[in-house]
Write a protein that holds these residues in place. Structure first.
Motif, PDB file in Angstrom:
ATOM      1  N   LEU A 210      33.718  38.097  41.787  1.00 13.66           N
ATOM      2  CA  LEU A 210      32.506  38.224  42.594  1.00 13.66           C
ATOM      3  C   LEU A 210      31.247  38.449  41.759  1.00 13.66           C
ATOM      4  CD1 LEU A 210      33.850  40.436  45.543  1.00 13.66           C
ATOM      5  CD2 LEU A 210      33.618  37.956  45.438  1.00 13.66           C
ATOM      6  N   THR A 211      31.387  38.975  40.566  1.00  7.23           N
ATOM      7  CA  THR A 211      30.198  39.279  39.750  1.00  7.23           C
ATOM      8  C   THR A 211      30.242  38.648  38.361  1.00  7.23           C
ATOM      9  OG1 THR A 211      31.222  41.350  38.966  1.00  7.23           O
ATOM     10  CG2 THR A 211      29.833  41.484  40.936  1.00  7.23           C
ATOM     11  N   GLY A 212      31.262  37.860  38.082  1.00  5.93           N
ATOM     12  CA  GLY A 212      31.358  37.229  36.767  1.00  5.93           C
ATOM     13  C   GLY A 212      30.232  36.260  36.472  1.00  5.93           C
ATOM     14  N   PHE A 213      29.603  35.730  37.527  1.00  8.52           N
ATOM     15  CA  PHE A 213      28.508  34.767  37.327  1.00  8.52           C
ATOM     16  C   PHE A 213      27.308  35.396  36.628  1.00  8.52           C
ATOM     17  CE2 PHE A 213      27.372  36.994  41.172  1.00  8.52           C
ATOM     18  CZ  PHE A 213      25.997  37.069  41.129  1.00  8.52           C
ATOM     19  N   ILE A 214      27.197  36.720  36.676  1.00  8.47           N
ATOM     20  CA  ILE A 214      26.013  37.396  36.151  1.00  8.47           C
ATOM     21  C   ILE A 214      25.819  37.103  34.670  1.00  8.47           C
ATOM     22  CG2 ILE A 214      24.982  39.651  35.682  1.00  8.47           C
ATOM     23  CD1 ILE A 214      26.306  40.680  38.228  1.00  8.47           C
ATOM     24  N   TRP A 215      26.894  37.124  33.904  1.00 11.21           N
ATOM     25  CA  TRP A 215      26.750  36.942  32.459  1.00 11.21           C
ATOM     26  C   TRP A 215      27.092  35.525  32.005  1.00 11.21           C
ATOM     27  CZ3 TRP A 215      30.887  35.819  29.136  1.00 11.21           C
ATOM     28  CH2 TRP A 215      32.166  35.911  29.702  1.00 11.21           C
ATOM     29  N   ARG A 216      27.213  34.618  32.971  1.00  9.43           N
ATOM     30  CA  ARG A 216      27.511  33.225  32.637  1.00  9.43           C
ATOM     31  C   ARG A 216      26.379  32.313  33.123  1.00  9.43           C
ATOM     32  NH1 ARG A 216      32.760  34.538  34.983  1.00  9.43           N
ATOM     33  NH2 ARG A 216      34.263  34.995  33.328  1.00  9.43           N
ATOM     34  N   PRO A 217      25.238  32.307  32.451  1.00 11.94           N
ATOM     35  CA  PRO A 217      24.128  31.441  32.883  1.00 11.94           C
ATOM     36  C   PRO A 217      24.468  29.971  32.659  1.00 11.94           C
ATOM     37  CG  PRO A 217      23.630  32.435  30.772  1.00 11.94           C
ATOM     38  CD  PRO A 217      24.902  33.073  31.242  1.00 11.94           C
ATOM     39  N   ARG A 219      23.083  25.666  34.109  1.00 10.24           N
ATOM     40  CA  ARG A 219      21.908  24.897  34.546  1.00 10.24           C
ATOM     41  C   ARG A 219      21.414  25.339  35.913  1.00 10.24           C
ATOM     42  NH1 ARG A 219      25.012  19.244  34.711  1.00 10.24           N
ATOM     43  NH2 ARG A 219      26.024  20.290  32.971  1.00 10.24           N
ATOM     44  N   TRP A 220      22.339  25.776  36.769  1.00  3.95           N
ATOM     45  CA  TRP A 220      21.941  26.200  38.107  1.00  3.95           C
ATOM     46  C   TRP A 220      21.165  27.508  38.071  1.00  3.95           C
ATOM     47  CZ3 TRP A 220      21.833  22.520  41.370  1.00  3.95           C
ATOM     48  CH2 TRP A 220      22.771  21.487  41.314  1.00  3.95           C
ATOM     49  N   SER A 221      21.428  28.338  37.076  1.00  2.00           N
ATOM     50  CA  SER A 221      20.649  29.576  36.932  1.00  2.00           C
ATOM     51  C   SER A 221      19.179  29.247  36.740  1.00  2.00           C
ATOM     52  CB  SER A 221      21.169  30.378  35.741  1.00  2.00           C
ATOM     53  OG  SER A 221      22.526  30.720  35.893  1.00  2.00           O
ATOM     54  N   ALA A 222      18.909  28.244  35.910  1.00  2.00           N
ATOM     55  CA  ALA A 222      17.525  27.832  35.678  1.00  2.00           C
ATOM     56  C   ALA A 222      16.911  27.231  36.943  1.00  2.00           C
ATOM     57  CB  ALA A 222      17.463  26.830  34.530  1.00  2.00           C
ATOM     58  N   VAL A 223      17.681  26.416  37.650  1.00  2.00           N
ATOM     59  CA  VAL A 223      17.178  25.780  38.870  1.00  2.00           C
ATOM     60  C   VAL A 223      16.818  26.833  39.918  1.00  2.00           C
ATOM     61  CG1 VAL A 223      17.793  24.297  40.809  1.00  2.00           C
ATOM     62  CG2 VAL A 223      18.394  23.610  38.483  1.00  2.00           C
ATOM     63  N   VAL A 224      17.713  27.801  40.115  1.00  2.00           N
ATOM     64  CA  VAL A 224      17.469  28.853  41.102  1.00  2.00           C
ATOM     65  C   VAL A 224      16.250  29.684  40.716  1.00  2.00           C
ATOM     66  CG1 VAL A 224      18.394  30.982  42.097  1.00  2.00           C
ATOM     67  CG2 VAL A 224      19.858  28.976  41.884  1.00  2.00           C
ATOM     68  N   ALA A 225      16.114  30.008  39.426  1.00  2.00           N
ATOM     69  CA  ALA A 225      14.968  30.795  38.973  1.00  2.00           C
ATOM     70  C   ALA A 225      13.656  30.066  39.253  1.00  2.00           C
ATOM     71  CB  ALA A 225      15.103  31.098  37.480  1.00  2.00           C
ATOM     72  N   VAL A 226      13.629  28.763  39.013  1.00  2.00           N
ATOM     73  CA  VAL A 226      12.414  27.981  39.242  1.00  2.00           C
ATOM     74  C   VAL A 226      12.077  27.920  40.737  1.00  2.00           C
ATOM     75  CG1 VAL A 226      11.441  25.657  39.138  1.00  2.00           C
ATOM     76  CG2 VAL A 226      12.593  26.619  37.137  1.00  2.00           C
ATOM     77  N   ILE A 227      13.093  27.637  41.547  1.00  2.00           N
ATOM     78  CA  ILE A 227      12.856  27.556  42.993  1.00  2.00           C
ATOM     79  C   ILE A 227      12.416  28.908  43.547  1.00  2.00           C
ATOM     80  CG2 ILE A 227      13.960  27.161  45.230  1.00  2.00           C
ATOM     81  CD1 ILE A 227      15.733  25.081  43.855  1.00  2.00           C
ATOM     82  N   ALA A 228      13.096  29.965  43.109  1.00  2.00           N
ATOM     83  CA  ALA A 228      12.729  31.306  43.580  1.00  2.00           C
ATOM     84  C   ALA A 228      11.325  31.676  43.131  1.00  2.00           C
ATOM     85  CB  ALA A 228      13.745  32.333  43.063  1.00  2.00           C
ATOM     86  N   GLN A 271      29.594  39.295  26.329  1.00  2.00           N
ATOM     87  CA  GLN A 271      28.872  39.554  27.578  1.00  2.00           C
ATOM     88  C   GLN A 271      27.463  40.054  27.310  1.00  2.00           C
ATOM     89  OE1 GLN A 271      30.416  40.974  31.102  1.00  2.00           O
ATOM     90  NE2 GLN A 271      32.570  40.636  30.638  1.00  2.00           N
ATOM     91  N   ILE A 272      27.249  40.738  26.193  1.00  2.00           N
ATOM     92  CA  ILE A 272      25.888  41.154  25.848  1.00  2.00           C
ATOM     93  C   ILE A 272      24.983  39.932  25.719  1.00  2.00           C
ATOM     94  CG2 ILE A 272      24.462  42.125  24.004  1.00  2.00           C
ATOM     95  CD1 ILE A 272      26.691  44.147  23.501  1.00  2.00           C
ATOM     96  N   MET A 273      25.428  38.934  24.989  1.00  2.00           N
ATOM     97  CA  MET A 273      24.632  37.721  24.803  1.00  2.00           C
ATOM     98  C   MET A 273      24.484  36.954  26.104  1.00  2.00           C
ATOM     99  SD  MET A 273      23.470  37.800  21.843  1.00  2.00           S
ATOM    100  CE  MET A 273      22.703  36.193  21.987  1.00  2.00           C
ATOM    101  N   GLY A 274      25.560  36.898  26.896  1.00  2.00           N
ATOM    102  CA  GLY A 274      25.501  36.168  28.164  1.00  2.00           C
ATOM    103  C   GLY A 274      24.531  36.790  29.150  1.00  2.00           C
ATOM    104  N   SER A 275      24.614  38.117  29.322  1.00  2.00           N
ATOM    105  CA  SER A 275      23.726  38.787  30.279  1.00  2.00           C
ATOM    106  C   SER A 275      22.278  38.792  29.780  1.00  2.00           C
ATOM    107  CB  SER A 275      24.205  40.220  30.539  1.00  2.00           C
ATOM    108  OG  SER A 275      24.347  40.932  29.328  1.00  2.00           O
ATOM    109  N   LEU A 276      22.078  38.933  28.458  1.00  2.00           N
ATOM    110  CA  LEU A 276      20.718  38.875  27.913  1.00  2.00           C
ATOM    111  C   LEU A 276      20.112  37.496  28.133  1.00  2.00           C
ATOM    112  CD1 LEU A 276      18.428  40.204  26.338  1.00  2.00           C
ATOM    113  CD2 LEU A 276      19.565  39.492  24.216  1.00  2.00           C
ATOM    114  N   THR A 277      20.906  36.453  27.920  1.00  2.00           N
ATOM    115  CA  THR A 277      20.423  35.086  28.155  1.00  2.00           C
ATOM    116  C   THR A 277      20.075  34.881  29.623  1.00  2.00           C
ATOM    117  OG1 THR A 277      21.801  34.256  26.341  1.00  2.00           O
ATOM    118  CG2 THR A 277      20.993  32.644  27.937  1.00  2.00           C
TER     119      THR A 277
END
Length: 311
Positions: A210-217, A219-228, A271-277
């Motif tokens: 349920l929360t693993g997506f947080i540290w796994r950015p 292409r959709w992370s970028a798309v959602v950030a732009v739309i939001a 996970q440090i690098m993933g969540s920071l990214t």
């Protein structure tokens, strides 16, 4: 919108004449000598939202924003015929009009760095850390809603788009200081929890559906950030704050900060690098989208005003 003006007595005649000539302004009222500090006459009027920026520009040229006083407030309803006539005299749609003075004033307030901003951001990041430990999607959403960072991101975009370097610097500094403080306190709490056995390395490295997506950015992370970012800026400039809730629960800034603090407490470098990214990607995407949205809004409205003036 309703305007309450404090006008020096010697300027009242000119201000009243200008307001009276503008068919986009109505319900003009003069209360001579009513203002005490600053002293002067009290002038009240209602203006179509599309006309407010022009009216304020004239008041600024008259020095009223320095020597007098101006207060803006939104009108929920104005069912009178004169109000409808003022609205029809204004070009474009009121929902598309941006009162830039009000937006800038709100942005200045957002970057003030109040203790409540730091408190809410810290609470949100700690909630996000707990959400990671418990793999709770509900807590992730709660942390997103509590986080107050989007107003500062909007201020950063506004400062860049309108070439206000002081506003941009204050917003960027507040974002950096706020997240450093919140992550630092969340890290201290995570270390304390680890010391008493509440948190283990497996709490971070275990499979989290349920929360693993947080540290796994991705292409959709970028798309959602732009739309939001686009939706958030539009909601603030158009005065539709109810849409901000959807923005809060779309971006992964606060959850990424919480995951970063927890990952640092057990030193999981992956996970440090993933969540920071994820954190940086969301902040950059929202800021870029906000800048583009604001520039487009200004150009579209200037075109609308120009067409109306020639037509």
């Amino acid at each position: 919108m309703h305007l309450r003006l404090i006008v020096p007595a010697e300027q009242s005649a000119a201000v009243l004449s200008a307001l009276d000539r503008d068919f986009r302004v109505t319900n003009v009222v003069l209360m001579a000598g009513a203002a005490v500090r600053p002293s002067g006459d009290l002038v009240l009027c209602d203006a179509a939202r599309e006309a407010v920026t022009d009216v304020l520009a004239g008041l600024r040229q008259a020095g009223l924003l320095v020597d007098g006083g101006v207060t803006l407030s939104a009108i929920e309803a104005a069912p009178s015929a004169n109000a409808h006539a003022a609205e029809e005299a204004a070009p474009g749609s009121p929902e598309d009009a941006v009162v830039w003075d009000a937006v800038l004033d709100q942005a200045d307030t957002q970057v003030g760095g109040s203790w409540s901003y730091y408190a809410f951001l810290t609470i949100a990041v700690i909630l996000a850390s707990i959400a990671v430990v418990t793999d709770s999607a509900v807590l992730v959403v709660g942390a997103m809603v509590v986080g107050p960072e989007f107003g500062v991101v909007t201020a950063l975009a506004l400062g860049i788009a309108l070439r206000r370097p002081r506003l941009s610097r204050r917003a960027l500094a507040l974002l950096v200081k706020g997240f450093l403080l919140a992550i630092g306190i969340a890290l201290a709490c995570a270390l304390a929890a680890r010391a008493v056995g509440w948190v283990h390395p497996s709490s971070v490295s275990a499979d989290r559906p349920l929360t693993g997506f947080i540290w796994r950015p991705d292409r959709w992370s970028a798309v959602v950030a732009v739309i939001a970012g686009c939706a958030g800026v539009l909601s603030q400039t158009a005065g539709r704050s109810n849409a901000l809730v959807g923005v809060f629960i779309s971006v992964t800034t606060v959850p990424a900060a919480g995951d970063l603090a927890l990952s640092m407490s057990v030193w999981d470098s992956r996970q440090i690098m993933g969540s920071l990214t994820q954190l940086l990607l969301n902040l950059a995407g929202m800021t870029l989208a906000g800048i583009i949205t604001l520039i487009v809004q200004r150009r579209l409205w200037r075109r609308t005003a120009a067409v109306a003036a020639t037509g």
